[in-house]
Design an enzyme around this catalytic site. Structure first.
Site, short mmCIF file in Angstrom:
data_model
loop_
_atom_site.label_atom_id
_atom_site.label_comp_id
_atom_site.label_asym_id
_atom_site.label_seq_id
_atom_site.Cartn_x
_atom_site.Cartn_y
_atom_site.Cartn_z
N THR A 34 0.84 -1.20 0.00
CA THR A 34 0.00 0.00 0.00
C THR A 34 0.87 1.25 0.00
O THR A 34 0.61 2.21 -0.73
CB THR A 34 -0.92 0.01 1.24
OG1 THR A 34 -1.70 -1.18 1.25
CG2 THR A 34 -1.84 1.22 1.21
N TRP A 38 2.40 1.61 -3.40
CA TRP A 38 1.40 1.99 -4.40
C TRP A 38 1.17 3.49 -4.40
O TRP A 38 0.98 4.11 -5.43
CB TRP A 38 0.09 1.25 -4.12
CG TRP A 38 -0.96 1.46 -5.16
CD1 TRP A 38 -1.19 0.72 -6.27
CD2 TRP A 38 -1.95 2.52 -5.21
NE1 TRP A 38 -2.24 1.21 -7.00
CE2 TRP A 38 -2.72 2.33 -6.36
CE3 TRP A 38 -2.24 3.60 -4.38
CZ2 TRP A 38 -3.77 3.17 -6.73
CZ3 TRP A 38 -3.28 4.45 -4.73
CH2 TRP A 38 -4.03 4.22 -5.90
N HIS A 39 1.18 4.09 -3.22
CA HIS A 39 0.85 5.50 -3.12
C HIS A 39 1.96 6.41 -3.59
O HIS A 39 1.71 7.56 -3.94
CB HIS A 39 0.47 5.86 -1.68
CG HIS A 39 -0.95 5.50 -1.35
ND1 HIS A 39 -1.30 4.28 -0.85
CD2 HIS A 39 -2.10 6.20 -1.47
CE1 HIS A 39 -2.61 4.24 -0.66
NE2 HIS A 39 -3.12 5.40 -1.03
N GLY A 40 3.21 5.96 -3.55
CA GLY A 40 4.27 6.86 -3.99
C GLY A 40 5.61 6.20 -3.92
O GLY A 40 5.78 5.14 -3.32
#
Lengths: 333, 463
Positions: B315, B318-320
């Site tokens: 997660t 995935w975000h950055g």
């Protein structure tokens, strides 16, 4: 129980009516308003629907030159007592500042001087700049946008007065709501005459980088300088350069350093080295590529808090000598 | 182009809807992917479009192959496809490559400068991966019809910023495209609510964080630090939720029931619950394709920790691509594990404390999320907790006053709309003229705000 609430029909109908209104308004009043550079809000809405809302430079050069022509009977010679002989520059670069002569300058020198000054501008030797102490700011004021707000909060210079309106531009300066010294807000031209200053530091321009040609911007700026001098007859006006943005910001947004530089060049024309100076702040904060150093800017445009102290000290190091000695102006009136 | 651009709302959407509604059933199925590809092209340009089509085709072919083979080859094809999908995604996340257009509509991306990659790749990669895995598992049959597959793959509302839709959720409607007047009305209402959330609340709160950025984290006062964290938390929610609602609304207008992405997350009583209510489609994706396959909660404590760690690491990534996102994922993992093994009992028995705990912790995790530089995160926390370090000489202790004066209505509105009252009222009164008038006003107010800022592109400077 109603089956549908018909929102979409209402919206569609309103949209059509609005477009009609906007188009009519633009046709009837658009040309007039654009001449006076006062584009009404509905036309802006119309533009937003049809144009990419970024740099509108491609659309404006035609209008800009029209605007310049309209105003051609007003020249820069009215700003100061003489023609701008040299560009006003920081004395550290005194040696090379004479090198640049703009074609516009010679053009202006051909126009008749309108003041009572002698036809031949008095030979001004390079003005002498000295360092002053903090008391220098006691009869100084700062006028401008969010950078001026930064100065008012973080430069630890309570002696000066600050008039700022975040987001303001040369276009909107008359109508904008300014935060005034001592708190409170008001329109700038209503209050600026109430206290007399010897020094006025001006900084505008970061909020209109995508708008007009540099000459148009500088012309509006010149009007503002004139208005300041009208209510502050004893003041020396310091036009501070528009600050650069970081490399990243310049590359990825409308805040482009090429435009900043072009506009600054146009601003230099407004200086006469006597009552109006141009001060280049950028050397203080630039990196080697001529962009703002990225370590001192959190958002690529504004300066972090500690920088304002440096800025203040920089201004203190670049004070025309006669302003410190209090001995009138450099040129015999 | 994004869903909140005026050009989209007043040109693309009406034209699309008119064509879609007027078209016969067969033509509708073609209108969907064609419009989607046009939409994507406007945002990403030709190179991005070609790349996207390549990815879609790869997964289409792979699914068909998987359905036609068995055993070892089947597994091999799956693994290869997933490797390509995620390999490409990771590559773009971590290589500073040729920059492609950064989407402007998804506002919070300006806070995440490292997301320079093909438009929407994080979303569509996960979407395609779910399709291929579902085919492998036999949950759905591979779609041989390229038209309906493209309708799923290139459905423009979800294309750039989600929700991450599974093929099964769209499958039926894809075959028999159609919509009713009620759908169009309902969908548009949802769209307007999302639009208002994004423009009126989120975009109005965005300058608070920009202002704090411009001062420099070391030089803000403690009240401003907390206000900034709160503003960011609200802004992120209303921006992302707004956008998701806009996507859902348009989906509904076309006759599709796209899944909701948010369910009043700030009402949660534990961080685990928060992440079942925030970005729901991402959470369920990780649950179905990572957490459960790795063992989940049914195979002992060690497996549980492993599964959760994998999910939260992924997660974060995935975000950055900067390290703070991994740190952020690890922070959330820590709290979730704490809750699993220690806190859950207490939280269930003390709802008031639970609510406070969630809001208090989540707001601070968003600070970690928002700041790429680790040292800057440290600086920010010394301002949140001033006893950690003495304030530097530049702090102006009244700096929050001006911020509060201009932004308190938006903070108040933000907090109010996080509560359940509005939703309950809206559900009950959906068809009443009051709602119609209200949404009408919201719509035009939002349009006006965008037009005003659009003519002055210096949105972040007018603060």
């Amino acid at each position: 129980m109603k089956k549908h609430n018909n929102l979409i029909w209402f919206v569609a109908a309103t949209a059509m009516v609005l477009s009609l209104v906007v188009v009519c308004n633009d046709q009837v009043y658009g040309a007039y308003r654009r001449q006076h550079m006062d584009v009404p809000a509905p036309a802006l809405v119309f533009q937003a629907f049809t144009e990419t809302p970024s740099l509108q430079e491609e659309n404006l050069p035609v209008k800009a030159s029209a605007a310049v022509k309209l105003a051609s009977n007003e020249t820069y010679s009215e700003i100061g007592p003489g023609m701008p002989e040299n560009e006003a520059k920081i004395p550290e670069q005194a040696a090379d500042s004479t090198a640049e002569t703009q074609p516009e300058q010679s053009e202006q020198q051909e126009q008749p001087a309108q003041s009572a000054q002698p036809e031949q501008p008095v030979q001004v030797s390079q003005p002498v700049f000295v360092t002053a102490d903090m008391s220098y700011f006691d009869d100084a004021c700062f006028i401008g946008d969010s950078f001026t707000q930064g100065l008012s909060i973080y430069s630890k210079n309570p002696g000066a007065d600050y008039y700022y309106s975040v987001g303001v531009s040369t276009k909107g300066i008359s109508k904008a709501s300014f935060t005034l010294p001592g708190g409170g807000t008001g329109k700038l031209w209503d209050v600026l005459g109430q206290k007399q200053y010897k020094k006025v530091y001006l900084l505008l321009g970061i909020n209109e980088l995508g708008g007009d040609a540099p000459e148009v911007f500088a012309q509006r700026y010149g009007e503002i300088v004139k208005q300041i001098q009208a209510v502050q007859p004893e003041a020396t006006v310091f036009i501070q350069s528009i600050l650069h943005t970081t490399q990243n910001k310049s590359a990825s947004s409308a805040f482009k350093n090429e435009i900043v530089n072009r506009n600054n060049e146009a601003l230099k024309m407004l200086a006469d080295n006597n009552k109006v100076f141009y001060i280049d702040i950028n050397p203080l904060f630039d990196d080697e590529t001529g962009a703002l150093r990225s370590d001192i800017s959190g958002d690529g445009v504004h300066l972090k808090a500690p920088c304002y102290i440096e800025w203040r000290d920089y201004l203190l190091r670049n004070v025309p000598a006669w302003l410190v000695s209090g001995a009138g102006t450099a040129i015999a009136a | 182009m994004a869903l909140s651009d005026l050009k989209f709302i007043f040109w693309f959407l009406p034209v699309f809807m008119i064509i879609y509604v007027l078209a016969g059933a067969k033509l509708k199925r073609i209108v969907l992917p064609v419009s989607g590809l046009c939409f994507y092209c406007f945002g990403a340009g030709i190179p991005g479009l070609l790349f996207y089509i390549g990815s879609a085709l790869l997964n289409y072919v792979s699914a068909i192959l998987i359905s036609k083979t068995a055993g070892g080859i089947k597994k091999l094809i799956l693994i290869l496809t997933l490797l390509v999908n995620f390999g490409v995604l990771l590559f773009f996340k971590y290589a500073n490559l040729v920059s492609v257009i950064i989407p402007e509509g998804f506002g919070f991306r300006s806070v995440l400068p490292e997301l320079v990659m093909p438009l929407g790749i994080s979303f569509y990669t996960f979407s395609f991966a779910s399709y291929v895995i579902d085919v492998y598992r036999g949950t759905i049959a591979a779609d041989r019809d390229i038209i309906t597959y493209s309708g799923y793959a290139a459905f423009f509302p979800k294309l750039i910023s989600g929700p991450i839709v599974r093929y099964g959720e769209m499958q039926e409607k894809l075959k028999s495209c159609g919509t009713t007047r009620e759908n169009i009305e309902d969908g548009f209402c949802t769209f307007v609510i999302g639009f208002g959330m994004k423009v009126l609340i989120a975009d109005s709160l965005a300058p608070v964080w920009e202002h704090i950025l411009s001062i420099g984290f070391e030089s803000i006062s403690t009240p401003l630090a907390w206000i900034g964290a709160l503003s960011f938390s609200l802004r992120l929610y209303f921006d992302f939720n707004g956008y998701s609602l806009m996507a859902m609304g348009i989906g509904k207008m076309c006759g599709f029931d796209l899944p909701a992405n948010f369910d009043l997350p700030y009402l949660s009583r534990s961080i685990s619950e928060f992440w079942r209510r925030w970005h729901i489609t991402l959470g369920t994706w990780f649950r179905d394709y990572v957490y459960i396959p790795l063992g989940g909660s049914k195979n002992g404590k060690l497996r549980l920790i492993l599964s959760l760690s994998a999910v939260w690491l992924c997660t974060g990534i995935w975000h950055g691509s900067t390290f703070n996102y991994i740190l952020w994922g690890l922070c959330l993992l820590t709290f979730i594990l704490l809750e699993r093994f220690l806190l859950n009992g207490f939280l269930e028995k003390h709802p008031a404390a639970a609510h406070f705990y969630v809001c208090f912790v989540i707001v601070q995790t968003w600070v970690v999320f928002a700041i790429p530089d680790i040292r800057d995160i440290g600086n920010y926390f010394t301002r949140l907790y001033p006893f950690l370090r003495k304030a530097n000489e530049f702090v102006y202790f009244q700096d929050y006053v001006e911020v509060l004066k201009s932004k308190w209505p938006f903070l108040a509105a933000g907090i109010f709309f996080c509560l359940p009252f509005f939703r309950k009222w809206y559900e009950k009164n959906r068809k009443s003229p009051v709602v119609t008038v209200m949404l009408f006003v919201v719509f035009w107010a939002s349009v006006y705000m965008i037009a005003k800022q659009g003519s002055n592109p210096f949105m972040y400077c007018s603060f």
